[in-house]
Design a protein around this motif. Structure first.
Motif, short mmCIF file in Angstrom:
data_model
loop_
_atom_site.label_atom_id
_atom_site.label_comp_id
_atom_site.label_asym_id
_atom_site.label_seq_id
_atom_site.Cartn_x
_atom_site.Cartn_y
_atom_site.Cartn_z
N GLN A 23 0.70 -1.25 -0.02
CA GLN A 23 -0.01 0.03 0.02
C GLN A 23 0.73 1.26 -0.01
N LEU A 24 1.80 1.17 0.78
CA LEU A 24 2.87 2.60 0.64
C LEU A 24 3.52 2.45 -0.44
N LYS A 25 3.95 1.37 -1.19
CA LYS A 25 4.57 1.43 -2.57
C LYS A 25 3.47 2.13 -3.40
N LYS A 26 1.95 2.07 -3.50
CA LYS A 26 1.28 2.43 -4.38
C LYS A 26 1.32 3.94 -4.12
N GLU A 27 1.44 4.53 -2.96
CA GLU A 27 1.58 5.65 -2.57
C GLU A 27 2.73 6.54 -2.82
N ASN A 28 3.58 5.65 -3.68
CA ASN A 28 5.06 6.35 -3.91
C ASN A 28 5.89 6.58 -2.91
N HIS A 29 5.87 5.75 -1.63
CA HIS A 29 6.92 5.86 -0.65
C HIS A 29 7.86 5.01 -1.11
N THR A 30 9.24 5.20 -0.94
CA THR A 30 10.33 4.47 -1.17
C THR A 30 10.51 3.74 0.12
N VAL A 31 10.25 2.54 0.37
CA VAL A 31 10.72 2.05 1.47
C VAL A 31 10.67 0.45 1.41
#
Length: 107
Positions: free
Chosen positions: A55-63
Protein backbone atom coordinates in the motif's frame (compact mmCIF):
# COMPACT_ATOMS: atom_id res chain seq x y z
CA UNK A 1 -0.98 13.10 2.40
CA UNK A 2 -0.09 13.55 6.05
CA UNK A 3 -0.08 17.33 6.29
CA UNK A 4 -0.34 19.06 9.65
CA UNK A 5 -3.62 20.72 8.64
CA UNK A 6 -5.36 17.34 8.48
CA UNK A 7 -3.88 15.78 11.62
CA UNK A 8 -6.55 14.37 13.95
CA UNK A 9 -6.37 14.04 17.71
CA UNK A 10 -5.58 10.33 17.38
CA UNK A 11 -2.76 11.06 14.91
CA UNK A 12 -1.40 13.65 17.34
CA UNK A 13 -1.48 11.01 20.06
CA UNK A 14 0.39 8.59 17.79
CA UNK A 15 2.97 11.27 17.01
CA UNK A 16 3.49 12.19 20.65
CA UNK A 17 3.73 8.57 21.75
CA UNK A 18 6.42 7.92 19.11
CA UNK A 19 8.24 11.15 20.10
CA UNK A 20 8.19 10.15 23.76
CA UNK A 21 9.51 6.66 23.04
CA UNK A 22 12.28 8.07 20.84
CA UNK A 23 13.31 10.61 23.45
CA UNK A 24 13.32 8.08 26.31
CA UNK A 25 15.30 5.49 24.35
CA UNK A 26 17.71 7.65 22.35
CA UNK A 27 16.17 6.99 18.92
CA UNK A 28 15.68 9.47 16.11
CA UNK A 29 12.16 10.35 15.06
CA UNK A 30 12.12 9.44 11.37
CA UNK A 31 9.64 10.20 8.65
CA UNK A 32 9.17 6.54 7.76
CA UNK A 33 8.22 5.64 11.35
CA UNK A 34 5.49 8.26 11.25
CA UNK A 35 4.38 7.30 7.73
CA UNK A 36 3.96 3.66 8.81
CA UNK A 37 2.15 4.70 11.99
CA UNK A 38 -0.19 7.07 10.13
CA UNK A 39 -0.93 4.44 7.47
CA UNK A 40 -1.87 1.92 10.16
CA UNK A 41 -4.04 4.57 11.77
CA UNK A 42 -5.70 5.39 8.45
CA UNK A 43 -6.44 1.71 7.71
CA UNK A 44 -7.88 1.12 11.21
CA UNK A 45 -7.55 -2.67 10.96
CA UNK A 46 -4.93 -5.36 11.32
CA UNK A 47 -2.47 -5.48 8.41
CA UNK A 48 0.41 -7.75 7.49
CA UNK A 49 3.79 -6.13 6.88
CA UNK A 50 3.66 -7.14 3.19
CA UNK A 51 0.19 -5.66 2.72
CA UNK A 52 1.29 -2.43 4.39
CA UNK A 53 4.43 -2.30 2.24
CA UNK A 54 2.42 -2.77 -0.96
CA UNK A 55 0.00 0.00 0.00
CA UNK A 56 2.85 2.40 0.77
CA UNK A 57 4.50 1.53 -2.56
CA UNK A 58 1.25 2.44 -4.36
CA UNK A 59 1.48 5.85 -2.69
CA UNK A 60 5.06 6.24 -4.00
CA UNK A 61 6.82 5.84 -0.65
CA UNK A 62 10.24 4.36 -1.25
CA UNK A 63 10.68 1.97 1.63
CA UNK A 64 11.95 -1.58 1.81
CA UNK A 65 10.01 -4.47 3.29
CA UNK A 66 12.77 -4.83 5.87
CA UNK A 67 12.23 -1.22 6.96
CA UNK A 68 8.51 -1.93 7.35
CA UNK A 69 9.30 -4.85 9.68
CA UNK A 70 11.68 -2.68 11.72
CA UNK A 71 9.16 0.16 11.95
CA UNK A 72 6.40 -2.21 13.07
CA UNK A 73 8.66 -3.68 15.76
CA UNK A 74 9.55 -0.16 16.86
CA UNK A 75 5.88 0.92 16.99
CA UNK A 76 4.95 -2.20 18.95
CA UNK A 77 7.76 -1.61 21.45
CA UNK A 78 6.66 2.02 21.75
CA UNK A 79 3.12 0.92 22.64
CA UNK A 80 1.63 2.58 19.57
CA UNK A 81 0.82 -0.62 17.65
CA UNK A 82 -0.49 -3.98 18.73
CA UNK A 83 0.38 -7.28 17.13
CA UNK A 84 -1.53 -10.53 16.78
CA UNK A 85 -0.31 -13.90 15.64
CA UNK A 86 -2.30 -15.26 12.70
CA UNK A 87 -0.25 -18.39 12.02
CA UNK A 88 3.08 -19.70 13.22
CA UNK A 89 4.82 -17.49 10.66
CA UNK A 90 2.44 -14.59 10.13
CA UNK A 91 1.82 -11.52 12.29
CA UNK A 92 -0.60 -8.63 11.81
CA UNK A 93 -0.32 -5.12 13.24
CA UNK A 94 -2.64 -2.22 13.96
CA UNK A 95 -2.65 1.04 15.89
CA UNK A 96 -3.77 0.61 19.48
CA UNK A 97 -7.51 1.39 19.48
CA UNK A 98 -7.55 3.28 22.81
CA UNK A 99 -4.16 4.94 22.84
CA UNK A 100 -3.41 6.62 26.16
CA UNK A 101 -0.29 8.70 26.54
CA UNK A 102 1.42 11.62 28.18
CA UNK A 103 1.48 14.64 25.85
CA UNK A 104 4.99 15.98 25.37
CA UNK A 105 6.02 19.50 24.51
CA UNK A 106 7.56 19.97 21.04
CA UNK A 107 10.98 18.35 20.75
Amino acid sequence: MYSKAKVSTQEEEVTHKVQKYCKENGFFLTKIRLVVAYKLYELDRYETPVSLWLQLKKENHTVSLGSIYLCLKFLTDAGVASVRKVTDRQLEYRIQPNLKLDILPEL
